[in-house]
Design a protein around this motif. Structure first.
Motif, short mmCIF file in Angstrom:
data_model
loop_
_atom_site.label_atom_id
_atom_site.label_comp_id
_atom_site.label_asym_id
_atom_site.label_seq_id
_atom_site.Cartn_x
_atom_site.Cartn_y
_atom_site.Cartn_z
N CYS A 275 0.87 -1.18 0.00
CA CYS A 275 0.00 0.00 0.00
C CYS A 275 0.91 1.24 0.00
O CYS A 275 2.13 1.12 0.11
N GLU A 279 3.46 -1.10 3.46
CA GLU A 279 3.16 -2.43 4.03
C GLU A 279 2.62 -3.34 2.94
O GLU A 279 1.90 -2.90 2.04
N HIS A 281 0.08 -5.92 1.90
CA HIS A 281 -1.23 -6.44 2.31
C HIS A 281 -1.56 -7.71 1.52
O HIS A 281 -1.42 -7.73 0.30
N CYS A 334 -2.15 -2.14 9.54
CA CYS A 334 -1.46 -1.03 8.88
C CYS A 334 -2.17 0.28 9.21
O CYS A 334 -3.39 0.33 9.32
N CYS A 336 -2.77 2.58 7.35
CA CYS A 336 -3.62 3.07 6.24
C CYS A 336 -5.09 2.79 6.52
O CYS A 336 -5.95 3.34 5.85
N ARG A 338 -6.70 -0.16 6.24
CA ARG A 338 -7.26 -1.36 5.62
C ARG A 338 -7.14 -2.54 6.57
O ARG A 338 -6.14 -2.68 7.28
ZN LIG Z 1 -1.62 -0.27 4.39
#
Ligand SMILES: [Zn+2]
Length: 461
Positions: A275, A279, A281, A334, A336, A338
Motif C-alpha cells: 500500500c 506495508e 497487504h 497497517c 492506512c 485497511r
Molecule cells: Zn496499508
C-alpha cells in the motif's frame, strides 16, 4: 484512447463480452478492504467452505485427498480441514492430469504455462471467476496509488507470448486498454534510448515491470543526462522478482514516484501488494496465506515457506499450494486503515541479469523462457562465469532422450550471440542453493555481483 472512454466504455464492454465479472468483483473488493480483520476472516471461512465442498464434489483429486485425510467437508470447521490436508506441489498437479480439473467450469477452461521459481514447468487452468478476481485485485492496488482501470500503462516485460504481439487482435486490445509493451529482453543501450523516447510520448500513468529492468532503464537514462519530465505518472509497479533496496531507490529517484511491490505468480495468482505506506497487504478475500516450517503452520512473525489457497480458483483448485518462496505473516494492522492482513516476502523470485561482452544486459527470463519452451527439460540452471562464458545444466525428463546438449545450445545461441562460450551439460540433479531455492540463473559476470551480494544479505532476514 482517452482514459475516460477506456474506463467507462471499452473495458466494461470487453468484460461483458467475455463473460467476466471483474468490475463487480472490484466493487466488492473496494468495500471489503476496509472491513475489520475478524470480518475478513469470516469471509475467508465462508469462501473456503464453498471451495472445499466444490472440490470434494467436482474434482476427483481433492475428493480423494479429503477422504484420505478423514475430512467430511459437510461437517467440519474448514480452517481445521485445511490444516489436515497435505501440501500441494507442481509435480502432484502434473501427475494428477485431468483429475485435478473441473471440466464444467462456467465460461470454460483457460490454459496457462509457467515455470515458477524452480524452473519446473507447469500447465494449469483458470476459469472466469478466478480471472475476474485476479484482475479486480490488481485494479484495486492500482487505485491505492491513484491509477485507475483504463489509464495509460507501460509494461517493461518479457514474456514471449506477450511480445509476440504482432497479431492484430493483441495490438488492437493494447490500444483500447491504453497498454504499451516494451521488451525487457532487449535492453541494449540504443533500445533503451528508444524506450525512453516512446515513454515520453506515451505519457503513462503507471509503469509496470521487473524491478531489475526498470532500475537498469532508470540508471541508463540518468547516465545519459535524460530528465523524466512526464507529468501524470502515479507509481511504478514492480513484480516477478525480489525488489532490492538499491533498485527501488534508483527507480524512485529517477521517476519521482513511489515504487509499489507486488507478490504473486501466474499459477498462485495475485497474493499480496504494498500500500502507499509500504506495508504488504494480503489479498485476503481471494487467497489464504499459510507459512509452513518443518511441516507445520507457524504463527505470525515466524519465517517459512509461503503456502497459498486460492479461494476463487474453481476450475483447478490450488489448495495449500507450495510457492517455493519464503516469507512471514506480520502481526498488527497497517496505519492506512485497511483490514487486509500483512506479510513480508523474505525472498521471492531472485533472478540475475546476464551480461554480454559489448555491455548489453539481458534479463534472466530471456534464457528461462526459451528453455521452458523446450519439451523434455525438467530442470535447468544457467551459470554465467566472470569471463561471460555460460554453463547450462539440464535435467531431462524420462520421456525425452531427444534433448541433446547441441539442441539446447542452438536454442540459446541467439540470446548470447557468437562470442560467448556456451556449454551444456546433461546432469541427473541440480542441488538447491543454500537458501533452499533453485536459483535458475546465476551470473558472476560484470554487474551481477551486486545482486548476488544483496541476495546473500537477505536470505536470513
Ligand atoms: Zn496499508
Amino acid at each position: 484512447m482517452i482514459p475516460f472512454v477506456a474506463r467507462h466504455l471499452i473495458c466494461p464492454l470487453h468484460e461483458r463480452l467475455i463473460g467476466r465479472a471483474s468490475f463487480r468483483a472490484l466493487r466488492e473488493l473496494q468495500r471489503s478492504q476496509w472491513d475489520a480483520p475478524a470480518d475478513l476472516r469470516n469471509l475467508q471461512r465462508a469462501k473456503l467452505a464453498a471451495l472445499i465442498e466444490h472440490a470434494e464434489r467436482h474434482v476427483p483429486f481433492y475428493s480423494r485427498r479429503l477422504r484420505d485425510a478423514g475430512v467430511d467437508a459437510a461437517l467440519v470447521d474448514h480452517f481445521d480441514a485445511l490444516q489436515r490436508l497435505p501440501l500441494l506441489d507442481k509435480a502432484q498437479i502434473t501427475a494428477a492430469e485431468n483429475d485435478i480439473v473441473w471440466h464444467d467450469a462456467p465460461g470454460g477452461l483457460h490454459a496457462h504455462n509457467t515455470g515458477g521459481s524452480t524452473g519446473e514447468p507447469l500447465r494449469f487452468y483458470v476459469d472466469r471467476r478466478r480471472q475476474a478476481y485476479d484482475q479486480a485485485a490488481r485494479a484495486r492496488t492500482h487505485r491505492w496509488f491513484g491509477a485507475d482501470v483504463g489509464d495509460r500503462e507501460a509494461y517493461l516485460w518479457g514474456s514471449p507470448l506477450e511480445v509476440r504481439g504482432t497479431d492484430r487482435v493483441k495490438q488492437l486490445r493494447d490500444r483500447l486498454f491504453n497498454h504499451r509493451l516494451f521488451d525487457a529482453f532487449n535492453m541494449a543501450p540504443e533500445k533503451m534510448d528508444a524506450y525512453l523516447d516512446a515513454l515520453a510520448r506515451f505519457k503513462p500513468a503507471c509503469l509496470f515491470g521487473y524491478p531489475s529492468s526498470l532500475a537498469l532503464l532508470a540508471e541508463h537514462a540518468r547516465s545519459k543526462g535524460k530528465v523524466w519530465s512526464t507529468a501524470g505518472l502515479r507509481a511504478v509497479f514492480v513484480t516477478g522478482e525480489v525488489c532490492y533496496p538499491h533498485d527501488r531507490q534508483v527507480i524512485e529517484n529517477y521517476f519521482g514516484v513511489p515504487v509499489a511491490d507486488g507478490y504473486g505468480s501466474r499459477e498462485g495468482g495475485f497474493i499480496a501488494h504494498q500500500c502507499p505506506l509500504g506495508e504488504m497487504h494480503i489479498m485476503a478475500e481471494n487467497v489464504i496465506v499459510e507459512i509452513i516450517n518443518a511441516g507445520r503452520c507457524v504463527p505470525a512473525g515466524e519465517t517459512g515457506e509461503i503456502v497459498i489457497t486460492h479461494l476463487d480458483a474453481y476450475a483447478m483448485p490450488f489448495i495449500r499450494y507450495r510457492t517455493g518462496d519464503r516469507g512471514r505473516l506480520k502481526p498488527g494492522r497497517c496505519a492506512c486503515g485497511r483490514g487486509l492482513p500483512l506479510m513480508d516476502v523474505v525472498q521471492g523470485r531472485a533472478t540475475d541479469l546476464l551480461h554480454l561482452p559489448d555491455g548489453t544486459v539481458k534479463h534472466a527470463l530471456s534464457v528461462i523462457y526459451p528453455l521452458r519452451a523446450m519439451p523434455g527439460i525438467k530442470r535447468f540452471r544457467v551459470t554465467q562465469h566472470e569471463d561471460f562464458a555460460v554453463t547450462v545444466d539440464v535435467v531431462r525428463d524420462d520421456r525425452a532422450e531427444r534433448i541433446t546438449p547441441d539442441a539446447v545450445a542452438d536454442r540459446l545461441r541467439p540470446v548470447f550471440g557468437a562470442d560467448v562460450g556456451l556449454r551444456v551439460d546433461l546432469v541427473d540433479r541440480i542441488a538447491p542453493a543454500g537458501s533452499g531455492k533453485y536459483r535458475y540463473v546465476v551470473s558472476h559476470a560484470a554487474g551481477g555481483a551486486r545482486h548476488i551480494a544483496e541476495e546473500g544479505m537477505k536470505i536470513d532476514a
